[in-house]
Motif scaffolding. Structure first.
Motif, PDB file in Angstrom:
ATOM      1  N   ASN A   1       0.841  -1.191   0.000  1.00 34.32           N
ATOM      2  CA  ASN A   1       0.000   0.000   0.000  1.00 34.32           C
ATOM      3  C   ASN A   1       0.882   1.249   0.000  1.00 34.32           C
ATOM      4  O   ASN A   1       1.499   1.580   1.005  1.00 34.32           O
ATOM      5  N   ALA A   2       0.924   1.955  -1.121  1.00 35.53           N
ATOM      6  CA  ALA A   2       1.746   3.162  -1.233  1.00 35.53           C
ATOM      7  C   ALA A   2       1.257   4.276  -0.302  1.00 35.53           C
ATOM      8  O   ALA A   2       2.006   5.207   0.002  1.00 35.53           O
ATOM      9  N   GLU A   3       0.013   4.179   0.159  1.00 38.11           N
ATOM     10  CA  GLU A   3      -0.553   5.195   1.060  1.00 38.11           C
ATOM     11  C   GLU A   3      -0.171   4.942   2.525  1.00 38.11           C
ATOM     12  O   GLU A   3      -0.481   5.760   3.393  1.00 38.11           O
ATOM     13  N   LEU A   4       0.461   3.815   2.794  1.00 39.17           N
ATOM     14  CA  LEU A   4       0.841   3.473   4.164  1.00 39.17           C
ATOM     15  C   LEU A   4       1.858   4.478   4.685  1.00 39.17           C
ATOM     16  O   LEU A   4       2.875   4.724   4.048  1.00 39.17           O
ATOM     17  N   ASN A   5       1.559   5.062   5.816  1.00 39.51           N
ATOM     18  CA  ASN A   5       2.477   6.008   6.449  1.00 39.51           C
ATOM     19  C   ASN A   5       2.238   6.008   7.958  1.00 39.51           C
ATOM     20  O   ASN A   5       1.394   5.266   8.464  1.00 39.51           O
ATOM     21  N   ILE A   6       2.979   6.825   8.651  1.00 41.49           N
ATOM     22  CA  ILE A   6       2.890   6.822  10.119  1.00 41.49           C
ATOM     23  C   ILE A   6       1.513   7.294  10.597  1.00 41.49           C
ATOM     24  O   ILE A   6       0.994   6.771  11.586  1.00 41.49           O
ATOM     25  N   GLN A   7       0.907   8.245   9.880  1.00 40.94           N
ATOM     26  CA  GLN A   7      -0.414   8.743  10.283  1.00 40.94           C
ATOM     27  C   GLN A   7      -1.479   7.650  10.162  1.00 40.94           C
ATOM     28  O   GLN A   7      -2.267   7.437  11.076  1.00 40.94           O
ATOM     29  N   VAL A   8      -1.472   6.948   9.033  1.00 40.05           N
ATOM     30  CA  VAL A   8      -2.420   5.849   8.804  1.00 40.05           C
ATOM     31  C   VAL A   8      -2.245   4.783   9.885  1.00 40.05           C
ATOM     32  O   VAL A   8      -3.213   4.256  10.435  1.00 40.05           O
ATOM     33  N   THR A   9      -0.992   4.485  10.191  1.00 39.30           N
ATOM     34  CA  THR A   9      -0.680   3.457  11.194  1.00 39.30           C
ATOM     35  C   THR A   9      -1.135   3.896  12.579  1.00 39.30           C
ATOM     36  O   THR A   9      -1.728   3.109  13.328  1.00 39.30           O
ATOM     37  N   ALA A  10      -0.889   5.142  12.921  1.00 38.00           N
ATOM     38  CA  ALA A  10      -1.317   5.666  14.227  1.00 38.00           C
ATOM     39  C   ALA A  10      -2.828   5.572  14.369  1.00 38.00           C
ATOM     40  O   ALA A  10      -3.341   5.160  15.419  1.00 38.00           O
ATOM     41  N   GLU A  11      -3.547   5.935  13.312  1.00 37.60           N
ATOM     42  CA  GLU A  11      -5.010   5.860  13.344  1.00 37.60           C
ATOM     43  C   GLU A  11      -5.474   4.415  13.497  1.00 37.60           C
ATOM     44  O   GLU A  11      -6.409   4.136  14.256  1.00 37.60           O
ATOM     45  N   LYS A  12      -4.819   3.502  12.806  1.00 37.31           N
ATOM     46  CA  LYS A  12      -5.173   2.074  12.880  1.00 37.31           C
ATOM     47  C   LYS A  12      -5.066   1.566  14.316  1.00 37.31           C
ATOM     48  O   LYS A  12      -5.896   0.783  14.776  1.00 37.31           O
ATOM     49  N   PHE A  13      -4.021   2.006  15.026  1.00 36.67           N
ATOM     50  CA  PHE A  13      -3.782   1.515  16.386  1.00 36.67           C
ATOM     51  C   PHE A  13      -4.335   2.438  17.474  1.00 36.67           C
ATOM     52  O   PHE A  13      -4.217   2.128  18.659  1.00 36.67           O
ATOM     53  N   GLY A  14      -4.929   3.548  17.083  1.00 36.53           N
ATOM     54  CA  GLY A  14      -5.518   4.462  18.055  1.00 36.53           C
ATOM     55  C   GLY A  14      -4.500   5.123  18.967  1.00 36.53           C
ATOM     56  O   GLY A  14      -4.775   5.362  20.149  1.00 36.53           O
ATOM     57  N   ILE A  15      -3.317   5.407  18.410  1.00 35.50           N
ATOM     58  CA  ILE A  15      -2.255   6.062  19.182  1.00 35.50           C
ATOM     59  C   ILE A  15      -1.702   7.231  18.369  1.00 35.50           C
ATOM     60  O   ILE A  15      -2.030   7.394  17.193  1.00 35.50           O
ATOM     61  N   SER A  16      -0.862   8.020  18.998  1.00 39.36           N
ATOM     62  CA  SER A  16      -0.295   9.174  18.305  1.00 39.36           C
ATOM     63  C   SER A  16       0.912   8.767  17.456  1.00 39.36           C
ATOM     64  O   SER A  16       1.553   7.738  17.711  1.00 39.36           O
ATOM     65  N   THR A  17       1.198   9.605  16.472  1.00 38.79           N
ATOM     66  CA  THR A  17       2.393   9.346  15.656  1.00 38.79           C
ATOM     67  C   THR A  17       3.641   9.447  16.536  1.00 38.79           C
ATOM     68  O   THR A  17       4.598   8.705  16.338  1.00 38.79           O
TER      69      THR A  17
END
Length: 115
Positions: free
Chosen positions: A25-41
């Motif tokens: 997923n080229a859109e994968l980034n730290i913001q997307v990941t933080a949202e997925k896990f419900g935590i801050s970047t």
């Protein structure tokens, strides 16, 4: 940096699994990941720092390892290198090329020629 707790270690392991499962997923980034896990970047940055790396370094390294595996696998089949790079989530070929050369010490085509 200080050692991370067992809970933080488990969270980091889960984040790494998520990243590895979504490398394409080229859109994968730290913001997307933080949202997925419900935590801050920032929390993610601290987890990776405690592990001696960064989010971006981990993500790029995992993508490059998969690209190298594909170049070895498809060595003589001549799948375009750009196709492989885009498949593994690189949105920009020049960024990929520089990262690949920095990691493996040669161009992707020279790497592929070995196989």
């Amino acid at each position: 940096s200080e050692p991370i707790s067992r809970t933080a270690n488990a969270l980091l392991a889960n984040i790494k699994i998520y990243l590895n499962d979504n490398l394409m997923n080229a859109e994968l980034n730290i913001q997307v990941t933080a949202e997925k896990f419900g935590i801050s970047t920032r929390h993610i940055q601290k987890l990776f720092a405690a592990d001696g790396t960064t989010f971006t370094s981990f993500l790029v390294n995992q993508r490059l390892e998969n690209i190298a595996a594909d170049l070895r696998l498809f060595g003589r089949h001549k799948v375009q290198i750009s196709t492989i790079a885009y498949r593994w989530g690189f949105a920009d070929f020049s960024t990929f090329y520089r990262a690949f050369k920095a990691k493996f010490g040669c161009s992707p085509s020279a790497f592929r020629a070995r196989w």
